[in-house]
Write an enzyme that holds these catalytic residues in place. Structure first.
Site, mmCIF file in Angstrom:
data_model
loop_
_atom_site.group_PDB
_atom_site.id
_atom_site.type_symbol
_atom_site.label_atom_id
_atom_site.label_comp_id
_atom_site.label_asym_id
_atom_site.label_seq_id
_atom_site.Cartn_x
_atom_site.Cartn_y
_atom_site.Cartn_z
ATOM 1 N N CYS A 251 37.649 -20.707 38.989
ATOM 2 C CA CYS A 251 38.038 -22.215 38.787
ATOM 3 C C CYS A 251 38.422 -23.327 39.609
ATOM 4 O O CYS A 251 38.146 -24.315 39.871
ATOM 5 C CB CYS A 251 38.873 -22.304 37.381
ATOM 6 S SG CYS A 251 40.564 -21.540 37.733
ATOM 7 N N GLU B 132 43.240 -24.175 30.124
ATOM 8 C CA GLU B 132 42.741 -24.219 31.495
ATOM 9 C C GLU B 132 41.297 -24.204 31.434
ATOM 10 O O GLU B 132 40.819 -23.190 31.137
ATOM 11 C CB GLU B 132 43.490 -22.964 31.802
ATOM 12 C CG GLU B 132 45.205 -23.022 32.063
ATOM 13 C CD GLU B 132 45.691 -23.959 32.732
ATOM 14 O OE1 GLU B 132 45.001 -24.140 33.690
ATOM 15 O OE2 GLU B 132 46.758 -24.131 32.749
ATOM 16 N N ALA C 239 33.773 -25.008 25.793
ATOM 17 C CA ALA C 239 34.514 -24.424 24.661
ATOM 18 C C ALA C 239 35.897 -24.900 24.788
ATOM 19 O O ALA C 239 36.404 -24.846 23.488
ATOM 20 C CB ALA C 239 34.683 -22.812 25.119
ATOM 21 N N GLY C 240 36.431 -25.510 25.628
ATOM 22 C CA GLY C 240 37.827 -25.822 25.503
ATOM 23 C C GLY C 240 37.904 -27.341 24.795
ATOM 24 O O GLY C 240 38.724 -27.470 23.987
ATOM 25 N N GLU D 175 30.056 -27.909 37.542
ATOM 26 C CA GLU D 175 30.683 -26.356 37.857
ATOM 27 C C GLU D 175 29.534 -25.643 37.797
ATOM 28 O O GLU D 175 28.941 -25.359 36.839
ATOM 29 C CB GLU D 175 31.662 -26.155 36.848
ATOM 30 C CG GLU D 175 32.406 -25.056 37.403
ATOM 31 C CD GLU D 175 33.582 -24.511 36.332
ATOM 32 O OE1 GLU D 175 33.291 -24.352 35.497
ATOM 33 O OE2 GLU D 175 34.785 -24.263 37.023
ATOM 34 N N GLY E 186 38.831 -21.063 29.897
ATOM 35 C CA GLY E 186 37.579 -20.933 29.962
ATOM 36 C C GLY E 186 36.933 -22.231 30.434
ATOM 37 O O GLY E 186 37.485 -22.987 30.832
ATOM 38 N N SER E 187 35.555 -22.368 29.864
ATOM 39 C CA SER E 187 34.803 -23.490 30.382
ATOM 40 C C SER E 187 35.299 -24.483 29.476
ATOM 41 O O SER E 187 35.935 -24.599 28.473
ATOM 42 C CB SER E 187 33.381 -23.235 30.013
ATOM 43 O OG SER E 187 33.329 -22.758 28.392
ATOM 44 N N THR E 188 35.073 -25.951 30.044
ATOM 45 C CA THR E 188 35.529 -27.126 29.541
ATOM 46 C C THR E 188 34.830 -27.401 28.448
ATOM 47 O O THR E 188 35.125 -27.719 27.278
ATOM 48 C CB THR E 188 35.074 -28.303 30.623
ATOM 49 O OG1 THR E 188 35.955 -28.185 31.725
ATOM 50 C CG2 THR E 188 35.332 -29.544 30.022
ATOM 51 N N LYS F 171 42.313 -12.056 22.523
ATOM 52 C CA LYS F 171 40.784 -11.458 22.559
ATOM 53 C C LYS F 171 40.017 -11.734 23.947
ATOM 54 O O LYS F 171 39.895 -12.687 24.316
ATOM 55 C CB LYS F 171 40.200 -12.710 21.627
ATOM 56 C CG LYS F 171 38.562 -12.021 21.202
ATOM 57 C CD LYS F 171 37.838 -13.451 21.318
ATOM 58 C CE LYS F 171 37.324 -14.141 22.374
ATOM 59 N NZ LYS F 171 36.480 -13.579 23.502
HETATM 60 P P1 NAD Z 1 33.891 -19.428 28.346
HETATM 61 O O1 NAD Z 1 34.260 -20.814 27.801
HETATM 62 O O2 NAD Z 1 32.400 -19.071 27.929
HETATM 63 O O3 NAD Z 1 34.610 -18.113 27.604
HETATM 64 C C1 NAD Z 1 35.921 -18.024 27.949
HETATM 65 C C2 NAD Z 1 36.584 -17.214 26.684
HETATM 66 O O4 NAD Z 1 36.688 -18.056 25.650
HETATM 67 C C3 NAD Z 1 35.775 -15.711 26.526
HETATM 68 O O5 NAD Z 1 36.881 -14.922 26.108
HETATM 69 C C4 NAD Z 1 34.906 -16.312 25.252
HETATM 70 O O6 NAD Z 1 34.509 -15.147 24.371
HETATM 71 C C5 NAD Z 1 35.780 -17.216 24.628
HETATM 72 N N1 NAD Z 1 35.017 -18.256 23.676
HETATM 73 C C6 NAD Z 1 34.343 -18.991 24.129
HETATM 74 N N2 NAD Z 1 33.789 -20.025 23.085
HETATM 75 C C7 NAD Z 1 34.795 -19.884 22.478
HETATM 76 C C8 NAD Z 1 35.138 -20.884 21.247
HETATM 77 N N3 NAD Z 1 34.409 -21.882 20.755
HETATM 78 N N4 NAD Z 1 36.312 -20.492 20.701
HETATM 79 C C9 NAD Z 1 36.970 -19.285 21.016
HETATM 80 N N5 NAD Z 1 36.684 -18.870 21.845
HETATM 81 C C10 NAD Z 1 35.738 -18.899 22.483
HETATM 82 O O7 NAD Z 1 34.069 -19.338 29.824
HETATM 83 P P2 NAD Z 1 33.740 -18.238 30.712
HETATM 84 O O8 NAD Z 1 32.293 -18.390 31.172
HETATM 85 O O9 NAD Z 1 34.036 -16.656 30.066
HETATM 86 O O10 NAD Z 1 34.630 -18.426 32.128
HETATM 87 C C11 NAD Z 1 34.316 -19.425 32.957
HETATM 88 C C12 NAD Z 1 34.828 -20.640 32.831
HETATM 89 O O11 NAD Z 1 36.481 -20.595 32.713
HETATM 90 C C13 NAD Z 1 34.734 -21.531 33.895
HETATM 91 O O12 NAD Z 1 34.519 -22.960 33.432
HETATM 92 C C14 NAD Z 1 36.099 -21.610 34.879
HETATM 93 O O13 NAD Z 1 36.426 -22.813 35.559
HETATM 94 C C15 NAD Z 1 37.226 -21.396 33.800
HETATM 95 N N6 NAD Z 1 38.406 -21.038 34.227
HETATM 96 C C16 NAD Z 1 39.450 -21.611 34.330
HETATM 97 C C17 NAD Z 1 40.439 -21.252 34.990
HETATM 98 C C18 NAD Z 1 41.851 -22.286 34.969
HETATM 99 O O14 NAD Z 1 42.829 -21.776 35.053
HETATM 100 N N7 NAD Z 1 41.771 -23.466 34.714
HETATM 101 C C19 NAD Z 1 40.609 -20.001 35.294
HETATM 102 C C20 NAD Z 1 39.514 -19.149 35.107
HETATM 103 C C21 NAD Z 1 38.382 -19.598 34.682
#
Ligand code: NAD
Length: 497
Positions: A298, A264, A246-247, A398, A242-244, A190
């Site tokens: 990140c 990640e 959402a993680g 961040e 993605g973000s912590t 996705k």
């Molecule tokens: P985000 O968490 O908003 O979204 C990431 C992805 O997850 C998107 O596809 C989004 O649609 C989806 N998503 C969001 N909430 C969700 C949920 N509850 N359930 C399922 N899917 C969900 O993050 P972002 O703004 O797109 O990306 C930036 C973040 O990603 C930063 O915090 C950055 O540090 C992190 N990041 C980490 C790494 C790593 O390898 N550690 C690499 C790149 C980016």
């Protein structure tokens, strides 16, 4: 309309899509909902693609489930899967320019960064994973301690949900899809709504390489549809970047359902400039590692730790470096800092610049408002704060934009303490002319990755975070193992004849 950079300009009036990739075919969406992909530079819509709904995810998961439970893919040999991925790698290599250009168009990554990290680096991952898969112990015998032998197998974990962010969309999608496929898994990916276009090219290349129907399915959509995918009973493992915030939500759902999951997440990495550092090469290094992808990375080194004895020197050198970085059109090869991905990100970064001033940090370059000479686009001014206390929010949270904080330290112990005084633990660097001293610091900082006078990820080695930066690892044999379950088969001694 065409974008002018890159070897083969992509016609941006041909970027619209009206299907998803499900079960090896271009499938009509279940609803008429549309994602408008907006150029962060022009603020104009550059493409329209379908917005995934729960019904589309259900169709994709059903296809992936069938391909896993009934299809040949999980039962093919590793060699057969490697052959398909090798074909994919060749096809991908031929489209690196197009892939980089698409990513610049959709999310505004400077073309200098796109042509380095947004497509060549993912392709290098493919090659590295193939090499790792050739040597991977898919099935190995070992002597047991109770008289029997044991066959230890690495079997595919099942149907994988792969969820990447927008900032390095191919980098974070390939790091999941390719090891999953090599392990014999099937995938529902996705992509983020800000960056769906590159995923369509990926689907075309996987299809052309001969990945069987249902083995990879791609449905772009927002967080609600992502949440539906994560909680779907047909999913065995979630691989998320993605973000912590959402993680944590995703990890909680996976914990409840006992799904495998790798996360990640975010970072707030510290670059420790030791007292013996040569500031020329150090600034050249930080120019990239602190501000790559316009600070939307990140692993960006956003806390610069400077010895008190050389504090003013470091601040001045950094201000000069950051102040000289070309800001503007991401399609211009000279640009080092492009726009933020979206207006909300521009506003978020600007609000942190205001916060830094309220917290009492000293603005030495940058600040709020548009960069000189730019009137539209989601730009912010590359900014350096001095006199930052590590307890300030600008040093703890961040920001995900081109905003750096310079923090003074007393001695090496103090520098390590400050570096470790963070919820995050993704990356870090040390800058020194004494490699041994650098290694010593590297061993003491609690992060999953670390660089001495550089920060270059190596796809042969695991990558991931300590603490709130995540769970699990990508890349290396460790990254491939994340897509396997281990099984032990106890083999009794052969009966005497
Ligand atoms: P985000 O968490 O908003 O979204 C990431 C992805 O997850 C998107 O596809 C989004 O649609 C989806 N998503 C969001 N909430 C969700 C949920 N509850 N359930 C399922 N899917 C969900 O993050 P972002 O703004 O797109 O990306 C930036 C973040 O990603 C930063 O915090 C950055 O540090 C992190 N990041 C980490 C790494 C790593 O390898 N550690 C690499 C790149 C980016």
């Amino acid at each position: 309309m065409t974008q002018t950079q890159g070897q083969r300009p992509i016609a941006t009036d041909a970027l619209d899509r009206d299907t998803f990739y499900i079960d090896g075919a271009w499938a009509a969406p279940a609803t008429g909902a549309v994602i408008e992909v907006v150029s962060p530079h022009t603020e104009q819509v550059v493409a329209r693609v379908p917005d995934g709904s729960p019904a589309d995810i259900d169709a994709a998961v059903a296809a992936a489930r069938r391909a896993f439970d009934e299809g040949p893919w999980p039962r093919t040999s590793p060699e057969e899967r490697i052959e398909v991925l090798q074909r994919f790698s060749h096809l991908y290599a031929a489209r690196l320019g197009d892939m980089a250009e698409l990513i610049t168009i959709e999310m505004g990554s400077p073309t200098s960064f796109s042509n380095l990290a947004q497509s060549p680096a993912p392709w290098m991952q493919v090659e590295a994973f193939i090499a790792i898969a050739r040597d991977f112990p898919w099935e190995a015998a070992r002597s047991g301690v109770l008289g029997s032998d044991v066959v230890v197998r690495h079997e595919p974990v099942g149907v994988v949900a792969a969820i990447p962010p927008w900032n390095v969309p191919q980098f974070t999608l390939i790091s999941k899809v390719v090891p999953a496929l090599l392990a014999g898994c099937t995938v529902v990916a996705k992509p983020a709504p800000e960056s769906p276009l590159d995923a369509y090219l990926l689907a075309e290349l996987l299809d052309e390489a001969g990945v069987p129907p249902g083995v990879v399915n791609i449905v772009a959509g927002g967080r609600e549809v992502g949440a539906h995918l994560v909680a779907h009973p047909g999913i065995d493992k979630v691989a998320f970047t993605g973000s912590t915030a959402a993680g944590r939500l995703i990890g909680a759902v996976c914990g409840e359902q006992l799904k495998r999951c790798s996360l990640e997440l975010g970072g707030k990495s510290a670059a420790i400039v030791l007292a013996d550092a040569d500031l020329g090469p150090t600034m050249e290094g930080l120019r990239f590692t602190a501000l790559m992808n316009s600070g939307q990375a990140c692993v960006a080194q956003t806390r610069i730790l400077a010895p008190r004895s050389r504090y003013d020197e470091v601040v001045d050198a950094l201000a000069e470096t950051v102040g000289s970085m070309p800001v503007g059109d991401p399609a211009d090869p000279a640009t080092e800092v492009g726009p933020m991905v979206a207006r909300r990100q521009q506003e978020r970064v600007s609000s942190y610049i205001e916060l830094g001033q309220q917290e009492g940090a000293r603005l030495v370059v940058g600040g709020t408002g548009m960069p000189d000479g730019l009137e539209r686009g989601w730009y912010v001014r590359p900014t350096v704060f001095a006199d930052v206390d590590n307890r300030m929010r600008i040093a703890q949270e961040e920001i995900f934009g081109p905003v750096l904080s310079v923090i003074a330290y007393d001695d090496v112990d103090d520098a390590v303490r400050i570096a470790n005084d963070s919820d995050y633990g993704l990356a870090g660097t040390v800058w020194t002319t004494d490699q041994e001293a650098g290694l010593d610091v590297a061993r003491r900082v609690r992060t999953g990755t670390y660089g001495i006078n550089t920060y270059t990820m190596d796809f042969a080695a695991p990558f991931g975070g300590f603490k709130a930066s995540g769970l699990g690892r990508e890349f290396g044999p460790e990254g491939l193992a994340q897509y396997t379950e281990t099984k032990s088969i106890y083999v009794p001694p052969a009966p005497a004849v």
